[in-house]
Design a protein around this motif. Structure first.
Motif, PDB file in Angstrom:
ATOM      1  N   HIS A   1      17.619 -34.611 -18.220  1.00 40.29           N
ATOM      2  CA  HIS A   1      17.373 -33.834 -19.296  1.00 40.29           C
ATOM      3  C   HIS A   1      17.335 -32.147 -19.104  1.00 40.29           C
ATOM      4  O   HIS A   1      16.543 -32.091 -17.993  1.00 40.29           O
ATOM      5  CB  HIS A   1      16.049 -34.160 -20.143  1.00 40.29           C
ATOM      6  CG  HIS A   1      15.902 -33.548 -21.395  1.00 40.29           C
ATOM      7  ND1 HIS A   1      15.627 -32.339 -21.706  1.00 40.29           N
ATOM      8  CD2 HIS A   1      16.172 -34.361 -22.558  1.00 40.29           C
ATOM      9  CE1 HIS A   1      15.602 -32.100 -23.131  1.00 40.29           C
ATOM     10  NE2 HIS A   1      15.870 -33.377 -23.542  1.00 40.29           N
TER      11      HIS A   1
ATOM     12  N   GLU B   1       8.133 -38.909 -21.250  1.00 46.09           N
ATOM     13  CA  GLU B   1       9.386 -39.687 -20.817  1.00 46.09           C
ATOM     14  C   GLU B   1      10.037 -39.214 -19.430  1.00 46.09           C
ATOM     15  O   GLU B   1      10.126 -38.156 -19.399  1.00 46.09           O
ATOM     16  CB  GLU B   1      10.297 -39.526 -21.931  1.00 46.09           C
ATOM     17  CG  GLU B   1      11.458 -40.555 -22.385  1.00 46.09           C
ATOM     18  CD  GLU B   1      12.397 -40.442 -23.516  1.00 46.09           C
ATOM     19  OE1 GLU B   1      11.485 -40.415 -24.576  1.00 46.09           O
ATOM     20  OE2 GLU B   1      13.310 -40.033 -23.368  1.00 46.09           O
ATOM     21  N   TYR B   2      10.571 -40.242 -18.901  1.00 48.13           N
ATOM     22  CA  TYR B   2      11.181 -39.867 -17.732  1.00 48.13           C
ATOM     23  C   TYR B   2      12.602 -39.640 -17.871  1.00 48.13           C
ATOM     24  O   TYR B   2      13.261 -40.699 -18.145  1.00 48.13           O
ATOM     25  CB  TYR B   2      10.994 -41.185 -16.439  1.00 48.13           C
ATOM     26  CG  TYR B   2      11.450 -40.710 -15.176  1.00 48.13           C
ATOM     27  CD1 TYR B   2      11.102 -39.605 -14.621  1.00 48.13           C
ATOM     28  CD2 TYR B   2      12.646 -41.396 -14.620  1.00 48.13           C
ATOM     29  CE1 TYR B   2      11.768 -39.323 -13.220  1.00 48.13           C
ATOM     30  CE2 TYR B   2      13.197 -41.043 -13.354  1.00 48.13           C
ATOM     31  CZ  TYR B   2      12.569 -40.213 -12.758  1.00 48.13           C
ATOM     32  OH  TYR B   2      13.179 -39.744 -11.641  1.00 48.13           O
ATOM     33  N   ALA B   3      13.066 -38.720 -17.577  1.00 49.03           N
ATOM     34  CA  ALA B   3      14.542 -38.016 -17.844  1.00 49.03           C
ATOM     35  C   ALA B   3      14.953 -37.207 -17.029  1.00 49.03           C
ATOM     36  O   ALA B   3      15.160 -35.821 -17.387  1.00 49.03           O
ATOM     37  CB  ALA B   3      14.655 -37.862 -19.485  1.00 49.03           C
TER      38      ALA B   3
ATOM     39  N   ASN C   1      10.787 -33.559 -32.689  1.00 49.82           N
ATOM     40  CA  ASN C   1      11.787 -33.612 -31.626  1.00 49.82           C
ATOM     41  C   ASN C   1      11.691 -32.575 -30.669  1.00 49.82           C
ATOM     42  O   ASN C   1      12.503 -32.499 -29.936  1.00 49.82           O
ATOM     43  CB  ASN C   1      13.162 -34.234 -32.075  1.00 49.82           C
ATOM     44  CG  ASN C   1      13.158 -35.553 -32.711  1.00 49.82           C
ATOM     45  OD1 ASN C   1      12.609 -36.432 -32.114  1.00 49.82           O
ATOM     46  ND2 ASN C   1      13.682 -35.831 -33.789  1.00 49.82           N
TER      47      ASN C   1
ATOM     48  N   TYR D   1      10.253 -35.226 -15.773  1.00 47.45           N
ATOM     49  CA  TYR D   1       9.568 -35.749 -16.942  1.00 47.45           C
ATOM     50  C   TYR D   1       9.623 -34.802 -18.200  1.00 47.45           C
ATOM     51  O   TYR D   1       9.643 -33.511 -17.601  1.00 47.45           O
ATOM     52  CB  TYR D   1       8.003 -35.948 -16.727  1.00 47.45           C
ATOM     53  CG  TYR D   1       7.842 -37.535 -15.875  1.00 47.45           C
ATOM     54  CD1 TYR D   1       7.760 -38.546 -16.392  1.00 47.45           C
ATOM     55  CD2 TYR D   1       7.477 -37.232 -14.455  1.00 47.45           C
ATOM     56  CE1 TYR D   1       7.767 -39.793 -15.924  1.00 47.45           C
ATOM     57  CE2 TYR D   1       6.830 -38.247 -13.622  1.00 47.45           C
ATOM     58  CZ  TYR D   1       7.142 -39.661 -14.476  1.00 47.45           C
ATOM     59  OH  TYR D   1       6.872 -40.657 -13.749  1.00 47.45           O
TER      60      TYR D   1
ATOM     61  N   VAL E   1      11.342 -31.088 -28.007  1.00 46.26           N
ATOM     62  CA  VAL E   1      10.838 -31.456 -26.415  1.00 46.26           C
ATOM     63  C   VAL E   1      10.429 -30.201 -25.559  1.00 46.26           C
ATOM     64  O   VAL E   1      10.904 -29.277 -25.631  1.00 46.26           O
ATOM     65  CB  VAL E   1      12.203 -32.121 -25.716  1.00 46.26           C
ATOM     66  CG1 VAL E   1      11.975 -32.416 -24.140  1.00 46.26           C
ATOM     67  CG2 VAL E   1      12.741 -33.315 -26.309  1.00 46.26           C
TER      68      VAL E   1
ATOM     69  N   TYR F   1       8.289 -33.872 -22.224  1.00 49.46           N
ATOM     70  CA  TYR F   1       7.052 -34.090 -22.993  1.00 49.46           C
ATOM     71  C   TYR F   1       7.612 -34.009 -24.431  1.00 49.46           C
ATOM     72  O   TYR F   1       8.049 -33.085 -24.807  1.00 49.46           O
ATOM     73  CB  TYR F   1       6.061 -33.283 -22.793  1.00 49.46           C
ATOM     74  CG  TYR F   1       5.624 -33.506 -21.229  1.00 49.46           C
ATOM     75  CD1 TYR F   1       4.666 -34.351 -20.887  1.00 49.46           C
ATOM     76  CD2 TYR F   1       6.258 -32.491 -20.122  1.00 49.46           C
ATOM     77  CE1 TYR F   1       4.556 -34.586 -19.548  1.00 49.46           C
ATOM     78  CE2 TYR F   1       5.903 -32.746 -18.674  1.00 49.46           C
ATOM     79  CZ  TYR F   1       4.981 -33.747 -18.296  1.00 49.46           C
ATOM     80  OH  TYR F   1       4.642 -33.786 -17.296  1.00 49.46           O
ATOM     81  N   LYS F   2       7.111 -35.157 -25.040  1.00 49.74           N
ATOM     82  CA  LYS F   2       7.406 -35.152 -26.631  1.00 49.74           C
ATOM     83  C   LYS F   2       6.399 -35.019 -27.492  1.00 49.74           C
ATOM     84  O   LYS F   2       5.048 -35.463 -26.965  1.00 49.74           O
ATOM     85  CB  LYS F   2       8.295 -36.247 -27.081  1.00 49.74           C
ATOM     86  CG  LYS F   2       9.671 -36.301 -26.581  1.00 49.74           C
ATOM     87  CD  LYS F   2      10.350 -37.766 -26.879  1.00 49.74           C
ATOM     88  CE  LYS F   2      11.800 -37.428 -26.523  1.00 49.74           C
ATOM     89  NZ  LYS F   2      12.546 -38.868 -26.749  1.00 49.74           N
TER      90      LYS F   2
ATOM     91  N   VAL G   1       3.803 -37.833 -25.880  1.00 51.77           N
ATOM     92  CA  VAL G   1       4.830 -38.873 -25.291  1.00 51.77           C
ATOM     93  C   VAL G   1       5.513 -38.421 -24.151  1.00 51.77           C
ATOM     94  O   VAL G   1       6.089 -37.323 -24.132  1.00 51.77           O
ATOM     95  CB  VAL G   1       5.910 -39.319 -26.316  1.00 51.77           C
ATOM     96  CG1 VAL G   1       6.911 -40.462 -25.791  1.00 51.77           C
ATOM     97  CG2 VAL G   1       5.122 -40.050 -27.586  1.00 51.77           C
TER      98      VAL G   1
END
Lengths: 131, 138
Positions: B86, B81-83, B32, B94, B34, B96-97, B79
């Motif tokens: 964050h 993710e649009y956040a 996790n 974006y 990020v 990135y995970k 992965v």
């Protein structure tokens, strides 16, 4: 009269050496259980034993120092590759349970040879002491 | 003494499986983590095993241990993710995970632990065999 240890101890010392070598090969199989393209190998005990007992091992002559010795041999006999029951995708043919069973079998047989040898020695001791 | 080779072989197996176990721990721990850039995101790490072939060739020995060739990073895409809310989000929102697959890692962990146990068993049995041999004639 002297005691010839080779004949006094029968075939058990040779059997012990063979068991030890087979244990090494099986240990290598288990150690390489996750190595891609590793092929599990084993010793054909009967063949090696007969060969060593009769002393009629046929080997390649090395007439030039540049010749390489035959590889992958144990006590003059070739190692055989095991046929896997369920081959895996990465080309590895080690099956853990089979190797474990063979290793345990080999360890028991080693102990058996060892206790035979112990008996031979205690027999000799009795003969020496004469009691 | 040649019979001590068993210890080398089982030891190399334990060493390799131990590294694999460490990498699994690293992957799961960072599952996790990020990142705000695609270059800096953690990538799943996997060991590469190979048989110790050079030993076979040099010393003409039949049985060989395991060699760890190195550690490779999984090249699967991370992965995205649009956040936008964050704190680590980049300019376009974006994050990135890591490309760590937890299920794969758990299976890997079980496999590594079983293989390690196998090697320990081999070591113990070999130890008993050799100790018994040393007691021969007593």
């Amino acid at each position: 009269m002297s005691i010839d240890f080779n004949s006094a101890l029968d075939i058990h010392p040779q059997a012990l050496v063979l068991r030890e070598k087979r244990g090494e090969v099986l240990a290598a199989n288990l150690a390489n259980a996750d190595t891609p393209d590793y092929k599990a190998r084993d010793l054909d005990f009967k063949a090696v034993f007969n060969q060593n007992l009769s002393g009629s091992s046929v080997s390649m002559e090395r007439t030039n120092p540049g010749h390489m010795a035959a590889r992958n041999t144990v006590l003059g006999a070739d190692l055989k590759y095991r046929n896997p029951q369920q081959p895996s995708l990465d080309g590895n043919t080690v099956e853990g349970h089979i190797e474990q069973a063979k290793f345990a079998e080999n360890a028991v047989q080693y102990e058996a040879s060892l206790s035979m040898l112990k008996n031979q020695f205690s027999g000799l001791m009795t003969a020496i002491k004469g009691q | 003494m040649s019979s001590l080779k068993v210890f080398d072989i089982a030891g190399s197996g334990m060493n390799a499986e131990n590294l694999r176990q460490n990498l699994v721990a690293s992957n799961i721990a960072n599952a996790n983590s990020v990142s705000s850039s695609i270059d800096q995101v953690y990538k799943s790490r996997q060991p590469v095993f190979a048989t110790e072939m050079n030993n076979i060739m040099q010393k003409n020995q039949a049985a060989a241990g395991v060699n760890v060739l190195g550690v490779v990073e999984n090249q699967a895409p991370p992965v995205v993710e649009y956040a936008p809310n964050h704190p680590m989000a980049d300019a376009s929102g974006y994050i990135y995970k890591p490309n760590v697959n937890s299920i794969e890692e758990m299976a890997n962990m079980m496999s590594a632990s079983r293989a390690y146990q196998n090697n320990v068993d081999v070591l113990n049995t070999a130890k008993t065999m050799i100790l018994d041999t040393l007691k021969l004639g007593q």
